[in-house]
Design an enzyme around this catalytic site. Structure first.
Site, PDB file in Angstrom:
ATOM      1  N   GLN A 105      32.741  32.004 -96.050  1.00 26.97           N
ATOM      2  CA  GLN A 105      31.804  31.723 -94.960  1.00 26.97           C
ATOM      3  C   GLN A 105      31.836  32.825 -93.894  1.00 26.97           C
ATOM      4  O   GLN A 105      30.801  33.303 -93.441  1.00 26.97           O
ATOM      5  CB  GLN A 105      32.167  30.375 -94.336  1.00 26.97           C
ATOM      6  CG  GLN A 105      31.201  29.855 -93.286  1.00 26.97           C
ATOM      7  CD  GLN A 105      31.634  28.494 -92.721  1.00 26.97           C
ATOM      8  OE1 GLN A 105      32.583  27.881 -93.209  1.00 26.97           O
ATOM      9  NE2 GLN A 105      30.937  28.033 -91.707  1.00 26.97           N
ATOM     10  N   GLU A 158      34.906  18.888 -94.594  1.00 24.39           N
ATOM     11  CA  GLU A 158      34.283  18.538 -93.317  1.00 24.39           C
ATOM     12  C   GLU A 158      33.926  17.063 -93.342  1.00 24.39           C
ATOM     13  O   GLU A 158      33.239  16.591 -94.251  1.00 24.39           O
ATOM     14  CB  GLU A 158      33.032  19.409 -93.062  1.00 24.39           C
ATOM     15  CG  GLU A 158      33.408  20.862 -92.757  1.00 24.39           C
ATOM     16  CD  GLU A 158      32.249  21.705 -92.237  1.00 24.39           C
ATOM     17  OE1 GLU A 158      31.083  21.338 -92.493  1.00 24.39           O
ATOM     18  OE2 GLU A 158      32.526  22.724 -91.575  1.00 24.39           O
ATOM     19  N   THR A 181      29.350  19.107-102.707  1.00 23.54           N
ATOM     20  CA  THR A 181      29.242  18.219-101.543  1.00 23.54           C
ATOM     21  C   THR A 181      29.439  16.817-102.091  1.00 23.54           C
ATOM     22  O   THR A 181      28.817  16.467-103.091  1.00 23.54           O
ATOM     23  CB  THR A 181      27.854  18.333-100.876  1.00 23.54           C
ATOM     24  OG1 THR A 181      27.584  19.709-100.581  1.00 23.54           O
ATOM     25  CG2 THR A 181      27.781  17.520 -99.598  1.00 23.54           C
ATOM     26  N   GLU A 200      40.190  23.155 -87.839  1.00 23.89           N
ATOM     27  CA  GLU A 200      40.569  22.741 -86.488  1.00 23.89           C
ATOM     28  C   GLU A 200      42.016  22.253 -86.438  1.00 23.89           C
ATOM     29  O   GLU A 200      42.759  22.588 -85.515  1.00 23.89           O
ATOM     30  CB  GLU A 200      39.643  21.618 -86.007  1.00 23.89           C
ATOM     31  CG  GLU A 200      38.204  22.048 -85.834  1.00 23.89           C
ATOM     32  CD  GLU A 200      37.277  20.851 -85.894  1.00 23.89           C
ATOM     33  OE1 GLU A 200      37.051  20.225 -84.860  1.00 23.89           O
ATOM     34  OE2 GLU A 200      36.787  20.526 -87.003  1.00 23.89           O
ATOM     35  N   ASP A 244      21.960  20.212 -93.746  1.00 26.21           N
ATOM     36  CA  ASP A 244      23.187  19.891 -93.020  1.00 26.21           C
ATOM     37  C   ASP A 244      23.034  20.298 -91.562  1.00 26.21           C
ATOM     38  O   ASP A 244      22.725  21.453 -91.264  1.00 26.21           O
ATOM     39  CB  ASP A 244      24.387  20.604 -93.654  1.00 26.21           C
ATOM     40  CG  ASP A 244      25.705  19.986 -93.218  1.00 26.21           C
ATOM     41  OD1 ASP A 244      25.704  18.819 -92.774  1.00 26.21           O
ATOM     42  OD2 ASP A 244      26.745  20.670 -93.318  1.00 26.21           O
ATOM     43  N   GLU A 291      31.862  14.173 -92.440  1.00 26.10           N
ATOM     44  CA  GLU A 291      30.480  14.017 -91.978  1.00 26.10           C
ATOM     45  C   GLU A 291      29.914  12.680 -92.441  1.00 26.10           C
ATOM     46  O   GLU A 291      30.473  12.010 -93.301  1.00 26.10           O
ATOM     47  CB  GLU A 291      29.585  15.135 -92.549  1.00 26.10           C
ATOM     48  CG  GLU A 291      30.048  16.540 -92.195  1.00 26.10           C
ATOM     49  CD  GLU A 291      28.980  17.604 -92.412  1.00 26.10           C
ATOM     50  OE1 GLU A 291      27.777  17.251 -92.430  1.00 26.10           O
ATOM     51  OE2 GLU A 291      29.353  18.783 -92.553  1.00 26.10           O
TER      52      GLU A 291
END
Ligand code: CA
Length: 437
Positions: free
Chosen positions: A250, A209, A267, A384, A137, A211
């Site tokens: 994390q 996330e 994932t 975010e 990643d 991606e």
């Protein structure tokens, strides 16, 4: 990267649903996936998405009439294996794309033979599209890296290496699943109060996330690095990718070696690989903002500067359990895209990954990193959107979210659109959070 008859916007398919303007899978796309009939125990087989149907390449190999060379390329696909095509020469992929395009085009003599080889997508169960080997990643989303960096270092959000070296870490292939995946909320350690032992329990700050996943085509031998000009030919195609992330795990574990258990519990990828051939009309120049350093020579090439980027528009949607129970559709949380967001091109990721002699293999997966846009409402993660969980977002039904809750289904969507080209899409990349076990 060249345009040919398969990209012609006037091309229509005898599969009527492929001609609808908003179809993700018009005849100009032709992405590969792996499927079987729903609720069956039959072996996985490779198919091509066309409108609302899948062309079953196991049946098509048998019932269609193909030149010898195309029949040879179809043979492993008929057995459910995409990796041999991925690892083969680019010319083979192009030849098969051309043959499939002609076979599915309006007026094709193959229509009556191939009609029985179609399966409605609703009747199919999909798998990950190929044998995925290793997973890396990256962290190419500069707006994401800046926004996340600001949460920790308001005065110095980007570390000095960011604009020189594509940042990445090795992820885990075993927990990669396909759209429709559900997984239990991960447990783990989180930081305790100052001077106290860490806490242990289900993650309280579970995030997604937004991606892209780049799938490697041809291998490079151990010890042999790929030049920028070679790298492009070693890319097979692109999926959407959700790098589920437990932010609290994390924050405690990432020092000093980077992400570990906060990232490798699940994932999710979208089931259809959109090939680099299909993406040819949507390539874009790679350029650095004024004042930013130019890449080192091994990450630079004329072709990359001219058209190393791929313009893909991206969206994040959420359906909570409450919404699902009330029969309400998912709501869009944000929109962004690769343009201006991805600091490195896919070819640069391959050139960098192999510069030390590391060997990549067909089916290896490279995540792009979170592709947030520059504006706060274009964020590709809740970290975010909620400013680190400080500011909850409110959904149309009145529910609020700082991070994901049990029963939440998160959906990534993507498409490419450009004047003079047929719009193509990626299909959904959906995943659902279950209660911790
Ligand atoms: Ca990531």
């Amino acid at each position: 990267m060249t345009l040919d008859a398969t990209h012609d916007t006037a091309l229509r398919s005898w599969v009527e649903s492929a001609n609808l303007a908003d179809s993700d899978f018009p005849i100009q796309n032709l992405p590969y996936g792996r499927f079987r009939r729903a609720s069956s125990n039959e072996a996985w087989r490779i198919g091509v998405a066309i409108g609302g149907h899948i062309l079953d390449l196991n049946l098509a190999a048998e019932k269609g009439s193909w030149p010898q060379k195309i029949a040879a390329l179809l043979a492993p696909l008929a057995e459910g294996r995409l990796n041999p095509l991925m690892g083969g020469p680019v010319a083979d992929r192009q030849a098969l794309r051309e043959a499939l395009s002609q076979a599915l085009a309006e007026g094709s003599a193959q229509q009556s033979a191939l009609q029985p080889c179609l399966l409605p997508m609703a009747d199919a169960e999909l798998s990950v599209p190929c044998e995925i080997g290793d997973y890396t990643d990256f962290y190419t989303g500069i707006h994401h890296a800046t926004a996340v960096g600001k949460l920790f270092r308001p005065d110095n959000p980007l570390l000095p290496n960011y604009k020189w070296v594509p940042i990445g870490y090795h992820g885990r292939g075993s927990s990669i699943g396909v759209s429709g995946q559900s997984f239990p909320r991960p447990l783990g350690q989180t930081a305790g109060e100052a001077g106290k032992p860490p806490n242990f329990g289900p993650s309280q700050r579970l995030d997604y996330e937004l991606e892209l996943g780049f799938l490697v085509g041809q291998a490079n031998a151990l010890g042999e690095r790929l030049s920028m000009d070679e790298a492009e030919d070693h890319l097979f195609g692109v999926t959407l990718l959700n790098d589920w992330s437990a932010r609290d795990l994390q924050a405690w574990e990432y020092v000093p070696l980077g992400p570990f258990l906060a990232k490798n519990f699940a994932t999710t990828v979208s089931p259809w690989v959109v090939t680099m051939e299909a993406l040819a009309p949507f390539r874009s120049p790679f350029k650095r903002a004024e004042g930013d350093p130019q890449p080192l020579p091994y990450l630079d090439s004329k072709t990359n500067r001219e058209r190393g980027g791929v313009d893909i528009e991206l969206e994040v949607w959420l359906q909570t359990k409450k919404m699902r129970d009330a029969g309400q559709d998912a709501v869009r949380l944000s929109r962004s895209g690769t343009a201006g967001a991805a600091y490195w091109t896919p070819a640069q990721l391959l050139a960098h990954h192999t510069v030390n002699g590391c060997n990549l293999q067909p089916g290896d997966l490279l995540g792009s990193g979170t592709l947030s846009g520059p504006e706060p409402d274009q964020a590709g993660s809740l970290l975010e959107l909620t400013q680190g969980g400080k500011q909850a977002i409110t959904l149309p039904n009145g529910e609020t979210r700082k991070f994901l809750e049990d029963g939440d289904t998160l959906i990534l969507r993507g498409h490419c659109q450009r004047e003079g080209a047929r719009r193509i899409g990626f299909g959904d990349c959906a995943g659902t959070v279950l209660a911790a076990r």
